[in-house]
Design a protein around this motif. Structure first.
Motif, PDB file in Angstrom:
ATOM      1  N   THR A 103      45.407  45.143  33.013  1.00 47.85           N
ATOM      2  CA  THR A 103      45.581  46.173  34.046  1.00 47.85           C
ATOM      3  C   THR A 103      45.960  45.564  35.405  1.00 47.85           C
ATOM      4  O   THR A 103      45.542  44.462  35.727  1.00 47.85           O
ATOM      5  CB  THR A 103      44.306  47.036  34.202  1.00 47.85           C
ATOM      6  N   THR A 104      46.746  46.314  36.164  1.00 48.21           N
ATOM      7  CA  THR A 104      47.187  45.839  37.486  1.00 48.21           C
ATOM      8  C   THR A 104      46.195  46.243  38.569  1.00 48.21           C
ATOM      9  O   THR A 104      46.314  45.814  39.703  1.00 48.21           O
ATOM     10  CB  THR A 104      48.548  46.461  37.846  1.00 48.21           C
ATOM     11  N   GLY A 105      45.247  47.112  38.214  1.00 50.49           N
ATOM     12  CA  GLY A 105      44.307  47.618  39.220  1.00 50.49           C
ATOM     13  C   GLY A 105      44.684  49.006  39.710  1.00 50.49           C
ATOM     14  O   GLY A 105      43.905  49.669  40.371  1.00 50.49           O
ATOM     15  N   LEU A 112      53.195  53.157  34.400  1.00 48.58           N
ATOM     16  CA  LEU A 112      54.608  52.776  34.508  1.00 48.58           C
ATOM     17  C   LEU A 112      54.936  51.647  33.531  1.00 48.58           C
ATOM     18  O   LEU A 112      55.989  51.626  32.905  1.00 48.58           O
ATOM     19  CB  LEU A 112      54.891  52.315  35.946  1.00 48.58           C
ATOM     20  N   LEU A 113      53.978  50.696  33.378  1.00 48.91           N
ATOM     21  CA  LEU A 113      54.204  49.524  32.529  1.00 48.91           C
ATOM     22  C   LEU A 113      53.758  49.737  31.082  1.00 48.91           C
ATOM     23  O   LEU A 113      53.786  48.809  30.282  1.00 48.91           O
ATOM     24  CB  LEU A 113      53.443  48.317  33.103  1.00 48.91           C
ATOM     25  N   GLY A 114      53.293  50.959  30.789  1.00 48.26           N
ATOM     26  CA  GLY A 114      52.854  51.212  29.414  1.00 48.26           C
ATOM     27  C   GLY A 114      51.529  50.543  29.118  1.00 48.26           C
ATOM     28  O   GLY A 114      51.299  50.071  27.997  1.00 48.26           O
ATOM     29  N   GLY A 115      50.636  50.488  30.116  1.00 51.19           N
ATOM     30  CA  GLY A 115      49.309  49.922  29.861  1.00 51.19           C
ATOM     31  C   GLY A 115      48.971  48.728  30.732  1.00 51.19           C
ATOM     32  O   GLY A 115      47.826  48.348  30.844  1.00 51.19           O
ATOM     33  N   GLY A 116      49.975  48.108  31.306  1.00 53.10           N
ATOM     34  CA  GLY A 116      49.703  46.933  32.145  1.00 53.10           C
ATOM     35  C   GLY A 116      50.655  45.801  31.816  1.00 53.10           C
ATOM     36  O   GLY A 116      51.680  46.000  31.164  1.00 53.10           O
ATOM     37  N   ILE A 117      50.301  44.592  32.273  1.00 53.50           N
ATOM     38  CA  ILE A 117      51.131  43.407  32.013  1.00 53.50           C
ATOM     39  C   ILE A 117      50.950  43.013  30.553  1.00 53.50           C
ATOM     40  O   ILE A 117      49.835  42.779  30.098  1.00 53.50           O
ATOM     41  CB  ILE A 117      50.702  42.237  32.940  1.00 53.50           C
TER      42      ILE A 117
END
Length: 341
Positions: A103-105, A112-117
């Motif tokens: 997660t990006t926080g 936007l990223l489909g769940g995170g990095i």
């Protein structure tokens, strides 16, 4: 060659834990490769059987003490241990289940990223100065350590800093936000400062060795910023071809590391003003540096720009599976958070 790189280790499909994700290079001893040769390969960061498959014969021959005959024997032994052929999309989709997201926080940004990095991929964030690239890197240092969705267990982080922008005190602020112990958070981040593009490349050998040594413990590799040192070490058009070649080698190494050890790779990138763009009626004459080489190597590219006050806008610039959308997030004392409307 590409088909060979994407292979799944057949013997290990029964296990789903991190330990079985890769086969140790020491297993080659059973196939008649002596320990001295295995040590030589480990010294240049080749620690898994898949790593041999990802290295060309030419590169193996360049290792001191490995003759062509030995390299052939090593390649043959590695070939016996990994299936080199094709697999069905269904089999590959089972392998993709091991991919996790950090997660990006910010929930908007994650959506936007489909769940995170994503792991097993290179995520690149580019933008001008003060668009939040370094803050995002710092936030990921903390969020990668927290257990997340889809049984993500959290893990350690390696941070390679090329611009001297890493601040441990920022991690303390972010640790407060997530209510985790300061010292524990700082203990789980391995930090290295790179001074030249060659040094940056050498650090990746160390990274590979570290990921191998503590299998499944590390979840994220951050390089803030990927291009800064290349910009300094190579100047003018005369050295452009060499720069791009060196850059391509580094990015190829990053992609292989991310697939070999199932880690997420997050890199930041700078922008350049395109003086010729004023002639064409382009809305934004600035573009990320690194040219096509970097554009093709990054799996997902995120463009960051400044909004009002603490607001920042992230836009998917290029992604194999995400539509081109935008998300707004804010930068607070605790790192990247959701924007307050």
């Amino acid at each position: 060659m590409k088909a060979a790189e994407d292979q799944v280790v057949e013997d290990n499909t029964g296990f789903q834990d991190d330990e079985s994700f890769f086969q140790d290079i020491d297993l080659l001893q059973k196939h008649g490769i002596n320990m001295a040769d295995i040590k030589k390969m480990k010294s240049v960061g080749i620690c898994t059987v898949k790593g041999i498959q990802m290295t060309t014969r030419k590169a193996l021959c360049n290792i001191k003490g490995l003759s062509e005959a030995k390299v052939e024997k090593i390649k043959e032994a590695a070939g016996k241990m990994l299936s080199v052929g094709f697999q069905t999309a269904f089999e590959y989709s089972a392998k993709r289940k091991q991919v996790f997201h950090i997660t990006t926080g910010s929930q908007e940004f994650d959506k936007l990223l489909g769940g995170g990095i994503e792991s097993m991929a290179i995520t690149e964030a580019f933008g001008e100065f003060r668009t939040g690239k370094t803050q995002l890197s710092h936030t990921l240092c903390v969020t990668a350590q927290l257990p997340g969705e889809d049984s993500y267990s959290g893990g350690k982080v390696i941070f390679i800093d090329t611009e001297n922008t890493f601040r441990p005190d920022r991690l303390r602020d972010m640790a407060d936000r997530f209510n985790v112990d300061h010292d524990a958070v700082l203990d789980n981040v391995l930090y290295a400062r790179a001074y030249t593009s060659e040094h940056q490349m050498e650090l990746l050998d160390f990274v590979a060795a570290k990921f191998h040594e503590e299998g499944g413990v590390f979840k994220l590799l951050i390089i803030d910023s990927i291009m800064a040192l290349f910009r300094v070490d190579f100047s003018g058009r005369g050295e452009l071809a060499e720069r791009q070649q060196k850059l391509a080698q580094m990015l190829s190494r990053l992609q292989k590391i991310s697939e070999e050890y199932n880690v997420a790779v997050f890199i930041t990138n700078q922008m350049t003003a395109d003086p010729g763009a004023g002639m064409t009626f382009q809305a934004d004459p600035k573009k990320p540096i690194g040219g096509h080489i970097l554009a093709h190597a990054s799996t997902t590219r995120i463009s960051l720009r400044k909004g009002r006050g603490e607001m920042r806008i992230a836009k998917i610039f290029d992604s194999p599976d995400m539509p081109e959308n935008e998300a707004t997030f804010a930068i607070s004392a605790g790192g990247v958070t959701d924007a307050k409307e």
